[in-house]
Motif scaffolding. Structure first.
Motif, PDB file in Angstrom:
ATOM      1  N   CYS A  26     -41.194 -56.924  53.846  1.00 51.22           N
ATOM      2  CA  CYS A  26     -40.419 -57.605  52.795  1.00 51.22           C
ATOM      3  C   CYS A  26     -40.032 -59.005  53.263  1.00 51.22           C
ATOM      4  O   CYS A  26     -40.268 -59.367  54.407  1.00 51.22           O
ATOM      5  CB  CYS A  26     -39.179 -56.789  52.429  1.00 51.22           C
ATOM      6  SG  CYS A  26     -37.802 -56.955  53.589  1.00 51.22           S
ATOM      7  N   ASN A  27     -39.422 -59.764  52.342  1.00 51.02           N
ATOM      8  CA  ASN A  27     -39.075 -61.140  52.692  1.00 51.02           C
ATOM      9  C   ASN A  27     -37.559 -61.342  52.831  1.00 51.02           C
ATOM     10  O   ASN A  27     -37.075 -62.462  52.620  1.00 51.02           O
ATOM     11  CB  ASN A  27     -39.672 -62.117  51.663  1.00 51.02           C
ATOM     12  CG  ASN A  27     -39.058 -61.938  50.282  1.00 51.02           C
ATOM     13  OD1 ASN A  27     -38.397 -60.927  50.029  1.00 51.02           O
ATOM     14  ND2 ASN A  27     -39.273 -62.892  49.394  1.00 51.02           N
TER      15      ASN A  27
ATOM     16  N   TYR B 221     -42.033 -51.197  48.952  1.00 46.18           N
ATOM     17  CA  TYR B 221     -43.037 -51.441  47.897  1.00 46.18           C
ATOM     18  C   TYR B 221     -42.744 -50.709  46.598  1.00 46.18           C
ATOM     19  O   TYR B 221     -43.386 -50.974  45.593  1.00 46.18           O
ATOM     20  CB  TYR B 221     -44.445 -51.104  48.406  1.00 46.18           C
ATOM     21  CG  TYR B 221     -45.079 -52.258  49.127  1.00 46.18           C
ATOM     22  CD1 TYR B 221     -44.711 -52.567  50.426  1.00 46.18           C
ATOM     23  CD2 TYR B 221     -46.009 -53.080  48.496  1.00 46.18           C
ATOM     24  CE1 TYR B 221     -45.264 -53.644  51.088  1.00 46.18           C
ATOM     25  CE2 TYR B 221     -46.562 -54.159  49.161  1.00 46.18           C
ATOM     26  CZ  TYR B 221     -46.189 -54.443  50.451  1.00 46.18           C
ATOM     27  OH  TYR B 221     -46.733 -55.526  51.095  1.00 46.18           O
ATOM     28  N   VAL B 222     -41.787 -49.772  46.625  1.00 46.23           N
ATOM     29  CA  VAL B 222     -41.482 -49.064  45.375  1.00 46.23           C
ATOM     30  C   VAL B 222     -39.979 -49.152  45.043  1.00 46.23           C
ATOM     31  O   VAL B 222     -39.606 -49.624  43.970  1.00 46.23           O
ATOM     32  CB  VAL B 222     -41.921 -47.578  45.444  1.00 46.23           C
ATOM     33  CG1 VAL B 222     -41.517 -46.835  44.166  1.00 46.23           C
ATOM     34  CG2 VAL B 222     -43.436 -47.474  45.649  1.00 46.23           C
TER      35      VAL B 222
ATOM     36  N   LYS C 283     -33.113 -46.511  39.555  1.00 45.79           N
ATOM     37  CA  LYS C 283     -34.550 -46.220  39.440  1.00 45.79           C
ATOM     38  C   LYS C 283     -35.310 -47.168  40.376  1.00 45.79           C
ATOM     39  O   LYS C 283     -34.826 -48.268  40.646  1.00 45.79           O
ATOM     40  CB  LYS C 283     -35.007 -46.484  38.007  1.00 45.79           C
ATOM     41  CG  LYS C 283     -34.519 -45.428  37.064  1.00 45.79           C
ATOM     42  CD  LYS C 283     -35.385 -45.467  35.814  1.00 45.79           C
ATOM     43  CE  LYS C 283     -34.913 -44.424  34.836  1.00 45.79           C
ATOM     44  NZ  LYS C 283     -34.458 -44.958  33.585  1.00 45.79           N
ATOM     45  N   PRO C 284     -36.510 -46.787  40.820  1.00 44.80           N
ATOM     46  CA  PRO C 284     -37.288 -47.708  41.649  1.00 44.80           C
ATOM     47  C   PRO C 284     -37.562 -49.010  40.892  1.00 44.80           C
ATOM     48  O   PRO C 284     -37.758 -49.002  39.680  1.00 44.80           O
ATOM     49  CB  PRO C 284     -38.597 -46.956  41.875  1.00 44.80           C
ATOM     50  CG  PRO C 284     -38.315 -45.545  41.576  1.00 44.80           C
ATOM     51  CD  PRO C 284     -37.182 -45.506  40.609  1.00 44.80           C
ATOM     52  N   HIS C 285     -37.583 -50.127  41.610  1.00 45.86           N
ATOM     53  CA  HIS C 285     -37.813 -51.426  40.971  1.00 45.86           C
ATOM     54  C   HIS C 285     -39.295 -51.743  40.793  1.00 45.86           C
ATOM     55  O   HIS C 285     -39.652 -52.534  39.949  1.00 45.86           O
ATOM     56  CB  HIS C 285     -37.172 -52.540  41.805  1.00 45.86           C
ATOM     57  CG  HIS C 285     -35.695 -52.571  41.665  1.00 45.86           C
ATOM     58  ND1 HIS C 285     -34.867 -51.707  42.347  1.00 45.86           N
ATOM     59  CD2 HIS C 285     -34.880 -53.342  40.902  1.00 45.86           C
ATOM     60  CE1 HIS C 285     -33.622 -51.967  42.027  1.00 45.86           C
ATOM     61  NE2 HIS C 285     -33.602 -52.941  41.150  1.00 45.86           N
TER      62      HIS C 285
ATOM     63  N   GLN D 178     -39.046 -56.552  44.619  1.00 47.17           N
ATOM     64  CA  GLN D 178     -40.072 -57.174  45.465  1.00 47.17           C
ATOM     65  C   GLN D 178     -39.530 -58.403  46.204  1.00 47.17           C
ATOM     66  O   GLN D 178     -39.822 -58.615  47.375  1.00 47.17           O
ATOM     67  CB  GLN D 178     -41.267 -57.572  44.599  1.00 47.17           C
ATOM     68  CG  GLN D 178     -42.423 -58.053  45.419  1.00 47.17           C
ATOM     69  CD  GLN D 178     -43.549 -58.575  44.544  1.00 47.17           C
ATOM     70  OE1 GLN D 178     -43.402 -58.753  43.338  1.00 47.17           O
ATOM     71  NE2 GLN D 178     -44.689 -58.833  45.143  1.00 47.17           N
ATOM     72  N   ASP D 179     -38.714 -59.175  45.493  1.00 46.30           N
ATOM     73  CA  ASP D 179     -38.230 -60.410  46.104  1.00 46.30           C
ATOM     74  C   ASP D 179     -36.837 -60.203  46.709  1.00 46.30           C
ATOM     75  O   ASP D 179     -35.860 -60.010  45.989  1.00 46.30           O
ATOM     76  CB  ASP D 179     -38.186 -61.524  45.054  1.00 46.30           C
ATOM     77  CG  ASP D 179     -37.870 -62.860  45.704  1.00 46.30           C
ATOM     78  OD1 ASP D 179     -37.802 -62.923  46.964  1.00 46.30           O
ATOM     79  OD2 ASP D 179     -37.668 -63.841  44.964  1.00 46.30           O
ATOM     80  N   LEU D 180     -36.779 -60.258  48.030  1.00 48.77           N
ATOM     81  CA  LEU D 180     -35.490 -60.061  48.712  1.00 48.77           C
ATOM     82  C   LEU D 180     -35.067 -61.330  49.448  1.00 48.77           C
ATOM     83  O   LEU D 180     -34.284 -61.288  50.392  1.00 48.77           O
ATOM     84  CB  LEU D 180     -35.584 -58.876  49.694  1.00 48.77           C
ATOM     85  CG  LEU D 180     -35.941 -57.519  49.075  1.00 48.77           C
ATOM     86  CD1 LEU D 180     -36.002 -56.436  50.149  1.00 48.77           C
ATOM     87  CD2 LEU D 180     -34.924 -57.117  48.005  1.00 48.77           C
TER      88      LEU D 180
END
Ligand SMILES: C[S@@+](CC[C@H](N)C(=O)[O-])C[C@H]1O[C@@H](n2cnc3c(N)ncnc32)[C@H](O)[C@@H]1O
Length: 311
Positions: A177-178, A147-148, A287-289, A152-154
């Motif tokens: 996740c996906n 989540y961090v 960096k975190p996404h 987000q989209d995998l």
């Protein structure tokens, strides 16, 4: 909610607000009055729901493994170099973070099923604090990764957990996740059987989540196919020579552009193994996404999780 409970909530909020200065209070007011907190609240509820799912899995695992969550067939040795070299069989106790969160550990200590101390000298008051070590990632660390840290989209991404053990990372990936495929490679057969049982018990899609019983260095095909590689610290499971061999293998086979996640900085890992020079320029820290989601975590607790891209 009864009137009394509302009063209680107000009391707790006032307690929090009283610690803020004017500008901090202003930004909280804006968050609430613009209703943007509602979106955050939805995510928070979703995270809690996923956490409950993972807790159910953890509870099932508790019935399948010994209390220390170490298998009779495993050889687990305290490392002789690095930041865990102070661990010995006498001063270290394995408490699996995926199975037992902090609250549960407190309860185990209270009920004397677990102790935080050991006697350095029998019958004396010379007691020392035990080092608690976990061989699995906690549920919260997994939420932070998906989540961090990661995008987000995998979709269409292939995720690999190196040394999947009880499967914590695999189940986390499955529900949080996906990613199209989730593969764990684990050298210990007993651990693989446990993971397979859980996958079956929770009716997970076996086309999406898989466990492979192998030494990772024999499965370059899986490594080459992966876009996201998660490596929890391996020090207790491999000697220095094998550990070096594994990093040479990863450098050779992980494809460019992949993400690598570890719960120790690569600088520390590679320095300890005297591989820094050889591996210089291989990885780039990222960096975190999903920075906006940091709101759901106490970020300081997760400062030991690192995201890299392979150059
Ligand atoms: C620290 S545990 C990590 C568990 C899991 N990835 C997690 O984070 O919850 C490391 C696992 O790696 C496995 N392991 C160590 N070296 C390995 C190798 N060369 N190939 C496959 N598995 C390995 C060990 O048996 C152990 O179960």
């Amino acid at each position: 909610m009864a009137e009394e409970s509302i009063l209680n909530v107000k009391c707790r909020l006032l307690e929090l607000f009283s610690e803020l200065d004017d500008s901090e209070l202003h930004s909280i007011e804006a968050w609430i009055s613009t209703q943007s907190y509602k979106q955050d609240l939805e995510i928070k509820k979703l995270l809690l729901e996923k956490e409950r799912k993972l807790s159910k899995i953890a509870n099932s695992l508790k019935n399948m493994v010994p209390f220390e969550a170490e298998m009779p067939s495993e050889v687990i040795m305290p490392p002789i170099i690095g930041d865990q070299a102070d661990c010995t069989k006498e001063n270290t106790c394995h408490v699996d973070e995926f199975l037992y969160d902090d609250k549960e550990v407190d309860e185990l200590v209270k009920s004397q099923k677990l102790t935080r101390f050991y006697c350095a000298e029998c019958n004396s008051r010379n007691i020392k604090e035990l080092i608690f070590i976990s061989h699995s990632m906690s549920k919260q660390a997994l939420q932070y990764i998906f989540y961090v840290l990661l995008p987000q989209d995998l979709e269409e991404k292939h995720l690999l957990d190196v040394g999947s053990r009880l499967g914590a990372v695999l189940y986390g990936a499955y529900y949080l996740c996906n990613a199209s495929s989730i593969v764990g490679v684990e050298m210990n057969k007993e651990c693989c059987e446990i993971q397979e049982n859980i996958i079956k018990k929770f009716s997970m899609d076996s086309n999406r989540i898989k466990v492979v019983n192998a030494d990772i260095t024999e499965r370059s095909d899986i490594v080459k196919n992966s876009n996201i590689i998660i490596i929890n610290v391996l020090d207790f499971f491999v000697d220095v020579q094998k550990h070096k061999e594994m990093w040479h293998f990863f450098k050779k086979h992980i494809k460019k552009g992949s993400y690598l996640i570890s719960n120790r900085s690569m600088t520390d890992t590679l320095d300890t193994l005297e591989l820094s020079e050889e591996m210089a320029g291989w990885l780039k820290i990222c960096k975190p996404h999903q920075v906006a989601n940091e709101i759901f975590f106490d970020v300081e607790d997760y400062s030991e999780l690192y995201l890299y891209t392979v150059k």
